[in-house]
Design a protein around this motif. Structure first.
Motif, short mmCIF file in Angstrom:
data_model
loop_
_atom_site.label_atom_id
_atom_site.label_comp_id
_atom_site.label_asym_id
_atom_site.label_seq_id
_atom_site.Cartn_x
_atom_site.Cartn_y
_atom_site.Cartn_z
N PHE A 7 8.96 -4.11 -26.40
CA PHE A 7 9.19 -4.41 -24.99
C PHE A 7 9.99 -5.69 -24.98
O PHE A 7 9.61 -6.67 -25.62
CB PHE A 7 7.87 -4.56 -24.25
CG PHE A 7 8.04 -4.90 -22.79
CD1 PHE A 7 8.74 -4.07 -21.94
CD2 PHE A 7 7.49 -6.07 -22.27
CE1 PHE A 7 8.91 -4.38 -20.60
CE2 PHE A 7 7.64 -6.39 -20.93
CZ PHE A 7 8.35 -5.55 -20.09
N PRO A 9 11.64 -8.04 -22.31
CA PRO A 9 11.99 -8.54 -20.97
C PRO A 9 12.83 -9.81 -21.03
O PRO A 9 12.84 -10.52 -22.04
CB PRO A 9 10.61 -8.83 -20.36
CG PRO A 9 9.79 -9.25 -21.54
CD PRO A 9 10.27 -8.39 -22.69
N LEU A 15 7.63 -10.13 -13.78
CA LEU A 15 7.58 -8.72 -14.15
C LEU A 15 7.02 -7.92 -12.98
O LEU A 15 6.10 -8.34 -12.30
CB LEU A 15 6.67 -8.52 -15.37
CG LEU A 15 7.10 -9.20 -16.68
CD1 LEU A 15 6.14 -8.80 -17.80
CD2 LEU A 15 8.52 -8.84 -17.05
N HIS A 19 8.45 -2.82 -15.07
CA HIS A 19 8.22 -3.41 -16.38
C HIS A 19 6.86 -2.98 -16.94
O HIS A 19 6.74 -2.69 -18.14
CB HIS A 19 8.24 -4.94 -16.29
CG HIS A 19 9.57 -5.52 -15.91
ND1 HIS A 19 9.78 -6.16 -14.72
CD2 HIS A 19 10.76 -5.53 -16.56
CE1 HIS A 19 11.02 -6.56 -14.65
NE2 HIS A 19 11.65 -6.19 -15.76
N SER A 22 7.10 0.48 -18.55
CA SER A 22 7.74 0.47 -19.87
C SER A 22 6.85 -0.14 -20.93
O SER A 22 6.69 0.41 -22.03
CB SER A 22 9.06 -0.30 -19.80
OG SER A 22 10.03 0.36 -19.02
N ILE A 57 5.30 -13.90 -18.42
CA ILE A 57 5.38 -12.64 -19.16
C ILE A 57 4.18 -12.49 -20.08
O ILE A 57 3.52 -11.44 -20.10
CB ILE A 57 6.69 -12.58 -19.97
CG1 ILE A 57 7.89 -12.36 -19.04
CG2 ILE A 57 6.63 -11.46 -21.03
CD1 ILE A 57 9.23 -12.51 -19.74
N ARG A 212 12.25 3.07 -22.46
CA ARG A 212 12.77 2.34 -21.31
C ARG A 212 13.11 3.31 -20.19
O ARG A 212 13.06 4.52 -20.36
CB ARG A 212 14.00 1.52 -21.71
CG ARG A 212 15.16 2.32 -22.27
CD ARG A 212 16.18 1.39 -22.84
NE ARG A 212 17.39 2.07 -23.28
CZ ARG A 212 18.38 1.48 -23.94
NH1 ARG A 212 18.30 0.20 -24.23
NH2 ARG A 212 19.45 2.14 -24.30
N LYS A 253 13.88 -7.46 -10.06
CA LYS A 253 13.06 -8.67 -10.14
C LYS A 253 12.96 -9.41 -8.81
O LYS A 253 12.07 -10.24 -8.62
CB LYS A 253 13.61 -9.60 -11.22
CG LYS A 253 13.28 -9.09 -12.61
CD LYS A 253 13.56 -10.11 -13.68
CE LYS A 253 13.06 -9.58 -15.02
NZ LYS A 253 13.40 -10.47 -16.13
#
Length: 279
Positions: A7, A9, A15, A19, A22, A57, A212, A253
């Protein structure tokens, strides 16, 4: 070969549910296969990346119940590797400097075009004949897509691309018409495109499967091409459904209302998030 996914990001905002989908799916698949789950921070966008977003995150993913290997790879520490990849492509005559701005590209696209009709918004090749010796500060470095697909005229490449990228053939004409001379970076070393950096990192981290959203489906073909050009292994790709808002628009976002941290603060549980994203 050990199943390994990741993953990756960017620390440029909170997030959101997309997100979460995924990350959870990748983590679930790694656990089911007895494999590895890798977290990577794609922080090369220095104008927008912030330490507080990176910390969030980690908090969001830990709250969701995810675990990952340490240390976490940060792309800002990998710039020399990306520079080496750009240099390798330049030595083969596959990239060129481009000084075009958006208004220049719009003007060129509005003029009558010769040859194959490009998809809307595809770069028309204005600077394609400029040599790398002519590069100037601020220039973008573009892949010469026509030369790139010709250099990969090898048996089995089309089938390789189809097997790893999806059910569509890796058609050279489609690459030229629908993707075109993609930007891979800029003269300044710290500026590199997502498509190139992730290809280099996936190989360095031994990624065997990439999970993804379907919004990145077309980019996959460009990345498979770059893997062939750089003689790097090609992972399998799994493109999952997109998480959308109430109007059917893909989340971004800026959609703070769908941020994982907001749901957490309001008392949601990780299982609630799984249900929201269809897992």
């Amino acid at each position: 070969m050990t199943f390994t996914t990741r993953f990756a990001p960017s620390p440029t905002g909170p997030l959101h549910l997309g997100h979460a989908c995924s990350a959870l799916l990748a983590h679930d698949m790694a656990c089911a296969a007895g494999g590895r789950f890798v977290l990577r921070i794609e922080d090369t966008d220095t104008s927008r990346a912030r330490p507080q977003w990176e910390e969030l995150i980690y908090k969001d993913l830990a709250w969701l119940g995810l675990t990952w290997e340490e240390p976490v790879l940060r792309q800002s520490d990998q710039l020399e590797l990306y520079h080496e990849a750009l240099t390798q492509l330049a030595q083969r005559g596959l990239i060129f400097p481009c000084s075009c701005r958006r208004r220049d590209i719009r003007a060129a696209l509005s003029a009558p075009q010769e040859g194959a009709k490009l998809a809307p918004g595809i770069y028309p090749g204005t600077c394609r004949n400029r040599p790398m010796s002519d590069r100037k500060p601020g220039d973008a470095l573009r892949l010469n897509m026509g030369a790139a697909v010709q250099s990969l005229d090898m048996p089995g490449f089309t089938e390789l691309g189809a097997a790893h990228a999806g059910q569509h053939q890796l058609d050279p004409d489609r690459l030229i018409i629908e993707i075109g001379d993609a930007v891979l970076g800029r003269i300044e070393l710290e500026t590199v495109s997502y498509v190139l950096a992730s290809v280099v990192d996936d190989a360095a981290q031994g990624i065997t499967c990439i999970i993804r959203g379907k919004d990145l489906f077309q980019i996959t073909f460009l990345q498979v091409l770059l893997q062939g050009l750089l003689n790097l292994p090609t992972p399998d790709y799994h493109h999952h459904h997109l998480i959308r808002d109430d109007q059917g628009k893909r989340l971004a976002k800026r959609d703070d209302a769908r941020a994982i941290a907001k749901y957490r603060a309001e008392g949601a549980t990780p299982q609630d998030i799984r249900q929201m994203v269809g897992l």
